[in-house]
Design a protein around this motif. Structure first.
Motif, PDB file in Angstrom:
ATOM      1  N   VAL A  27      22.788   3.015 -12.757  1.00  0.00           N
ATOM      2  CA  VAL A  27      23.626   2.917 -11.553  1.00  0.00           C
ATOM      3  C   VAL A  27      24.397   1.597 -11.551  1.00  0.00           C
ATOM      4  O   VAL A  27      25.598   1.571 -11.254  1.00  0.00           O
ATOM      5  CB  VAL A  27      22.765   3.069 -10.276  1.00  0.00           C
ATOM      6  N   GLN A  28      23.744   0.521 -11.903  1.00  0.00           N
ATOM      7  CA  GLN A  28      24.423  -0.778 -11.942  1.00  0.00           C
ATOM      8  C   GLN A  28      25.576  -0.775 -12.939  1.00  0.00           C
ATOM      9  O   GLN A  28      26.660  -1.302 -12.653  1.00  0.00           O
ATOM     10  CB  GLN A  28      23.429  -1.893 -12.278  1.00  0.00           C
ATOM     11  N   GLY A  32      29.571  -1.016 -11.980  1.00  0.00           N
ATOM     12  CA  GLY A  32      30.349  -2.118 -12.539  1.00  0.00           C
ATOM     13  C   GLY A  32      31.781  -1.717 -12.832  1.00  0.00           C
ATOM     14  O   GLY A  32      32.674  -2.563 -12.876  1.00  0.00           O
ATOM     15  N   GLY A  33      32.015  -0.449 -13.067  1.00  0.00           N
ATOM     16  CA  GLY A  33      33.364   0.060 -13.268  1.00  0.00           C
ATOM     17  C   GLY A  33      33.988  -0.257 -14.605  1.00  0.00           C
ATOM     18  O   GLY A  33      35.197  -0.092 -14.770  1.00  0.00           O
ATOM     19  N   GLU A  34      33.195  -0.681 -15.565  1.00  0.00           N
ATOM     20  CA  GLU A  34      33.776  -1.064 -16.848  1.00  0.00           C
ATOM     21  C   GLU A  34      33.509  -0.043 -17.954  1.00  0.00           C
ATOM     22  O   GLU A  34      33.866  -0.279 -19.109  1.00  0.00           O
ATOM     23  CB  GLU A  34      33.268  -2.446 -17.246  1.00  0.00           C
ATOM     24  N   LEU A  41      30.538   9.697 -18.110  1.00  0.00           N
ATOM     25  CA  LEU A  41      30.017  11.070 -18.104  1.00  0.00           C
ATOM     26  C   LEU A  41      28.657  11.149 -18.801  1.00  0.00           C
ATOM     27  O   LEU A  41      27.747  11.836 -18.332  1.00  0.00           O
ATOM     28  CB  LEU A  41      31.006  12.031 -18.760  1.00  0.00           C
ATOM     29  N   LYS A  42      28.511  10.420 -19.898  1.00  0.00           N
ATOM     30  CA  LYS A  42      27.225  10.393 -20.607  1.00  0.00           C
ATOM     31  C   LYS A  42      26.143   9.765 -19.733  1.00  0.00           C
ATOM     32  O   LYS A  42      25.020  10.253 -19.670  1.00  0.00           O
ATOM     33  CB  LYS A  42      27.348   9.628 -21.927  1.00  0.00           C
ATOM     34  N   GLU A  43      26.492   8.665 -19.069  1.00  0.00           N
ATOM     35  CA  GLU A  43      25.539   7.994 -18.183  1.00  0.00           C
ATOM     36  C   GLU A  43      25.168   8.908 -17.013  1.00  0.00           C
ATOM     37  O   GLU A  43      24.015   8.966 -16.609  1.00  0.00           O
ATOM     38  CB  GLU A  43      26.113   6.674 -17.672  1.00  0.00           C
ATOM     39  N   PHE A  44      26.160   9.600 -16.465  1.00  0.00           N
ATOM     40  CA  PHE A  44      25.904  10.512 -15.358  1.00  0.00           C
ATOM     41  C   PHE A  44      24.958  11.630 -15.796  1.00  0.00           C
ATOM     42  O   PHE A  44      24.003  11.962 -15.086  1.00  0.00           O
ATOM     43  CB  PHE A  44      27.220  11.109 -14.840  1.00  0.00           C
TER      44      PHE A  44
END
Length: 83
Positions: A27-28, A32-34, A41-44
Motif C-alpha cells: 500500500v505504501q 507513493g505514486g511512483e 497492476l502487479k502490486e494490486f
C-alpha cells in the motif's frame, strides 16, 4: 503418497502476520505514486491475493475459537463471574 495441492500451497504461502506486513508495504509503494501502470497492476494483484489469504486465516481462526468455546455459540469473552 503424493501431497495434496493444499498442503503444498500452505507451505509456500506466508502466515497472517507476514501477509499483513507485505500488504502494508505494498500500500505504501502504491500510494507513493511512483510505480508504472504495469507495476501498479502487479502490486494490486498481489494485494488481492494477500487480502484473500488474510481473510481465510481470520475465518479459520474464528471457527477454531467457536469450536473451543463451551457451547460453540458466538459470545463475548467476559469472565465467568460477570453475567
Amino acid at each position: 503418497m503424493p501431497k495434496k495441492q493444499t498442503e503444498t500451497n500452505a507451505a509456500t504461502q506466508p502466515d497472517f502476520e507476514t501477509a499483513m506486513a507485505e500488504l502494508e508495504g505494498l500500500v505504501q509503494r502504491m500510494e507513493g505514486g511512483e510505480l508504472s501502470l504495469e507495476d501498479s497492476l502487479k502490486e494490486f494483484e498481489r494485494g488481492v491475493k494477500l487480502t484473500r489469504l488474510c481473510q481465510e486465516a481470520l475465518k479459520v481462526a474464528e471457527q477454531r475459537v467457536k469450536l473451543l468455546s463451551a457451547d460453540g455459540q458466538e459470545s463475548d469473552f467476559a469472565p465467568q463471574g460477570d453475567a
